[in-house]
Design a protein around this motif. Structure first.
Motif, PDB file in Angstrom:
ATOM      1  N   GLU A 132       0.164   4.413   1.022  1.00  0.00           N
ATOM      2  CA  GLU A 132       0.060   3.622  -0.034  1.00  0.00           C
ATOM      3  C   GLU A 132      -1.268   2.918  -0.576  1.00  0.00           C
ATOM      4  O   GLU A 132      -1.815   2.839  -1.616  1.00  0.00           O
ATOM      5  N   ILE A 133      -2.297   2.914   0.655  1.00  0.00           N
ATOM      6  CA  ILE A 133      -3.250   2.304   0.552  1.00  0.00           C
ATOM      7  C   ILE A 133      -4.447   3.185  -0.496  1.00  0.00           C
ATOM      8  O   ILE A 133      -5.144   2.752  -1.218  1.00  0.00           O
ATOM      9  N   VAL A 134      -4.218   4.504  -0.294  1.00  0.00           N
ATOM     10  CA  VAL A 134      -5.031   5.579  -0.923  1.00  0.00           C
ATOM     11  C   VAL A 134      -4.570   5.215  -2.440  1.00  0.00           C
ATOM     12  O   VAL A 134      -5.633   5.125  -3.299  1.00  0.00           O
TER      13      VAL A 134
ATOM     14  N   VAL B  86       1.390  -3.442  -0.190  1.00  0.00           N
ATOM     15  CA  VAL B  86       0.179  -2.896  -0.045  1.00  0.00           C
ATOM     16  C   VAL B  86      -0.442  -2.513  -1.364  1.00  0.00           C
ATOM     17  O   VAL B  86      -1.573  -3.120  -1.843  1.00  0.00           O
TER      18      VAL B  86
ATOM     19  N   THR C  30      -1.358  -5.944  -3.396  1.00  0.00           N
ATOM     20  CA  THR C  30      -2.427  -6.665  -2.962  1.00  0.00           C
ATOM     21  C   THR C  30      -3.647  -6.256  -3.739  1.00  0.00           C
ATOM     22  O   THR C  30      -4.393  -7.191  -4.133  1.00  0.00           O
ATOM     23  N   PHE C  31      -3.722  -4.783  -3.899  1.00  0.00           N
ATOM     24  CA  PHE C  31      -5.003  -4.568  -4.688  1.00  0.00           C
ATOM     25  C   PHE C  31      -4.901  -4.696  -6.286  1.00  0.00           C
ATOM     26  O   PHE C  31      -5.934  -5.028  -6.761  1.00  0.00           O
TER      27      PHE C  31
ATOM     28  N   ILE D  71      -6.186   1.783  -3.957  1.00  0.00           N
ATOM     29  CA  ILE D  71      -7.595   1.508  -4.212  1.00  0.00           C
ATOM     30  C   ILE D  71      -7.936   2.579  -5.205  1.00  0.00           C
ATOM     31  O   ILE D  71      -8.883   2.148  -6.265  1.00  0.00           O
ATOM     32  N   SER D  72      -7.134   3.844  -5.607  1.00  0.00           N
ATOM     33  CA  SER D  72      -7.617   4.530  -6.798  1.00  0.00           C
ATOM     34  C   SER D  72      -6.986   3.724  -7.842  1.00  0.00           C
ATOM     35  O   SER D  72      -7.799   3.944  -8.928  1.00  0.00           O
ATOM     36  N   LEU D  73      -6.061   3.054  -7.899  1.00  0.00           N
ATOM     37  CA  LEU D  73      -5.521   2.460  -9.075  1.00  0.00           C
ATOM     38  C   LEU D  73      -6.611   1.241  -9.531  1.00  0.00           C
ATOM     39  O   LEU D  73      -6.795   1.117 -10.513  1.00  0.00           O
ATOM     40  N   LEU D  74      -6.879   0.568  -8.466  1.00  0.00           N
ATOM     41  CA  LEU D  74      -7.651  -0.560  -8.662  1.00  0.00           C
ATOM     42  C   LEU D  74      -8.842   0.006  -9.393  1.00  0.00           C
ATOM     43  O   LEU D  74      -9.724  -0.463 -10.202  1.00  0.00           O
ATOM     44  N   ALA D  75      -9.773   1.030  -8.692  1.00  0.00           N
ATOM     45  CA  ALA D  75     -10.853   1.508  -9.339  1.00  0.00           C
ATOM     46  C   ALA D  75     -10.719   1.860 -10.747  1.00  0.00           C
ATOM     47  O   ALA D  75     -11.428   1.609 -11.390  1.00  0.00           O
ATOM     48  N   LEU D  76      -9.442   2.588 -11.164  1.00  0.00           N
ATOM     49  CA  LEU D  76      -9.017   2.806 -12.550  1.00  0.00           C
ATOM     50  C   LEU D  76      -9.250   1.617 -13.266  1.00  0.00           C
ATOM     51  O   LEU D  76      -9.564   1.717 -14.348  1.00  0.00           O
ATOM     52  N   PHE D  77      -8.275   0.704 -12.920  1.00  0.00           N
ATOM     53  CA  PHE D  77      -8.119  -0.492 -13.803  1.00  0.00           C
ATOM     54  C   PHE D  77      -9.486  -1.396 -14.137  1.00  0.00           C
ATOM     55  O   PHE D  77      -9.964  -1.681 -15.106  1.00  0.00           O
ATOM     56  N   LEU D  78     -10.284  -1.316 -12.983  1.00  0.00           N
ATOM     57  CA  LEU D  78     -11.662  -1.955 -13.177  1.00  0.00           C
ATOM     58  C   LEU D  78     -12.323  -1.313 -14.206  1.00  0.00           C
ATOM     59  O   LEU D  78     -13.177  -1.515 -14.754  1.00  0.00           O
TER      60      LEU D  78
END
Lengths: 256, 295
Positions: free
Chosen positions: A107-109, A200, A203-204, A112-119
């Motif tokens: 899940e953590i992978v 998980v 959280t991001f 963070i990939s989605l967090l990177a995309l959204f930002l």
């Protein structure tokens, strides 16, 4: 000996699996503040839970998110399963592969990939980002639930519908959807639960504008013990159990 | 109708608007929310840390080099070790469990599988917290043991690596058991009897028939346990105290607290590569079995 040994072993493992849950439920009715010793029967933790406005708000936020995420992922997932089942198209194997990888990857992978995309794209972290993320990780589970149902299904029905002049859309609506209905409900319930429980990924991709339940619990249990969490956990347990029993009931009833 | 090779012609696209719409929807979703984000992470891992905008040029492999910095290498190896121990215990408990389960009557199996997935449907955070009640210094286990007079002082269980491993095993055990159960369920009892009839002893049958035939299930289980066991940061937070115990904690801290995206991204790429290796091993074992079954 060979008869009772496996059974004893199974029983033992089940006891260990359920012991913590049992303790949680029992302690949710414990009046003692310290949380370790029995101080008598009480509902005070349930009371303080529902008097906590932020908690109640987070609960509603979570339920609403889970409802929308489960619905969207069921729609997209069911259509995908139908396409995989009925059509030949380029990249079919790749599509299956991608869904499999989404299901398998930690899940953590994904988080963070989605967090990177959204930002990067400039999507504000809040309801929309949570929704997109939750639909993404629920999707493969809906697809396999529906695929499993479709694989045991008589192919002559859609053929007959087609021979009678129905186009794909009509055939899907009148023949396939009723057949996969139990799987749709089961997939929806699974998506709902996955979304409600996720820690998980959330959280991001969550922001202060939309606080959801698992993150609120997380911030409570990181330090020390909070008896309210026992009460909340018990409620969630009863809720999930109801959902699961509902889903199993739908699936087994439809098999007959 | 003759099937054409090559890209679908436009008139075919319009003949099947439904199919086109469905495929566009799902491909669009997966490309935008799975493929692109993952490529972004790979991209981020070779960029330079920037306190303002998270990332900046020039391209560099520094983050990967930093993974081998003794400070972090220790965390990674320790996390791998803990994940390995977790997987080992899940397998140790799960293998005989799946075996015993597959030997029961059909109705009882259904009920027991149901009981196994109930925890899967309940909040993992809450279940981790429940373990805390059992493991705390003045918690139930210690109170019981002291009450029975087995120990004089409470054992320190909470906030140790052991507690984190117990938590990981507890959360991940069903993920080991379910794939194992599915291979044991498919295992033909006749094969075992045949092996026995051909004169193989119990141990020999187990080693030469049961183990190879259940290997894909073992690998699937290992895959479903080993990688999450490195990523479930909240288990380490709740049961292990707030230390950098798992790769997941490192990634989370780098992304949310230290704001060192390239390094966090590199750690995540490492996890993805580990997954790729495990997926490959799983496919290989399945294919080998498929070939053997055909010959």
């Amino acid at each position: 000996m060979s008869r009772w040994l496996p059974k004893t072993y199974l029983t033992l493992v089940y006891i260990l699996l359920y012991l913590p849950i049992l303790v949680l439920v029992v302690f949710s009715f414990n009046s003692s503040r310290t949380g370790y010793r029995w101080g008598g029967l009480s509902l005070e933790w349930y009371q303080s839970l529902f008097n906590n406005h932020a908690m109640v708000q987070a609960m509603w936020n979570s339920l609403w998110l889970a409802l929308v995420a489960a619905t969207v992922s069921t729609i997209i997932g069911a259509l995908t399963a139908l396409a995989l089942h009925r059509y030949r198209f380029r990249g079919k194997r790749m599509l299956r592969g991608m869904l499999f990888v989404v299901m398998m990857s930690p899940e953590i992978v994904l988080a963070i990939s989605l967090l990177a995309l959204f930002l990067l794209v400039g999507i504000q972290l809040g309801f929309i980002s949570l929704l997109l993320a939750h639909v993404t990780f629920c999707l493969p589970f809906v697809v396999i639930t529906v695929m499993a149902r479709l694989s045991g299904f008589d192919e002559s029905l859609p053929e007959a519908a087609r021979d009678l002049g129905a186009n794909d859309f009509t055939m899907t609506r009148t023949v396939l959807i009723p057949v996969i209905m139990p799987a749709l409900l089961a997939g929806w319930l699974l998506g709902f639960t996955l979304s409600l429980d996720d820690v998980v990924v959330s959280t991001f991709v969550s922001g202060p504008s939309y606080e959801i339940l698992p993150l609120r619990i997380y911030s409570m249990v990181r330090v020390g013990l909070k008896p309210e969490v026992n009460a909340l956990g018990t409620l969630l347990l009863v809720f999930s159990l109801t959902m699961l029993m509902l889903s199993q009931w739908i699936l087994t009833r439809s098999k007959r | 109708m003759k099937r054409r090779k090559g890209w679908p012609r436009m008139h075919r696209v319009f003949q099947q608007p439904f199919k086109t719409a469905v495929l566009l929807l799902v491909w669009g979703w997966l490309l935008l929310l799975v493929l692109t984000p993952n490529l972004l992470v790979v991209g981020a891992s070779v960029m330079t840390r920037d306190p303002g905008s998270f990332l900046s040029l020039p391209l560099t492999l520094d983050s990967y080099r930093q993974l081998f910095d003794p400070l972090y290498l220790d965390v990674f190896l320790n996390s791998l070790y803990m994940a390995g121990v977790t997987t080992f215990f899940c397998l140790l408990i799960g293998y005989p469990f799946a075996w015993a389960l597959s030997g029961l009557g059909k109705q009882r199996q259904t009920l027991l599988i149901f009981l196994l997935i109930v925890p899967f449907w309940t909040n993992s955070l809450v279940r981790t917290y429940a373990l805390k009640l059992l493991l705390a210094t003045n918690g139930l286990t210690n109170n019981t043991l002291m009450g029975l007079g087995l120990i004089n002082e409470p054992l320190k269980m909470l906030y140790t690596e052991g507690a984190v491993i117990i938590g990981l095993v507890y959360l991940l055990l069903p993920f080991m058991i379910l794939p194992l159960y599915s291979v044991f369920d498919d295992l033909k009892r006749e094969l075992l009897m045949a092996s026995h009839d051909l004169g193989a002893g119990k141990l020999s049958t187990f080693l030469h028939v049961t183990v190879p035939l259940t290997l894909p299930g073992v690998l699937a289980g290992v895959m479903l346990v080993l990688l999450p066991a490195m990523g479930l940061f909240f288990v380490a937070d709740i049961l292990g105290g707030s230390r950098n115990l798992l790769v997941g904690n490192v990634i989370k801290n780098q992304f949310l607290d230290a704001r060192n995206w390239p390094f966090g991204a590199a750690a995540s790429v490492l996890l993805t590569l580990a997954m790729a290796v495990l997926l490959f091993a799983h496919r290989l074992s399945q294919r080998r079995l498929g070939e053997e079954a055909q010959t």
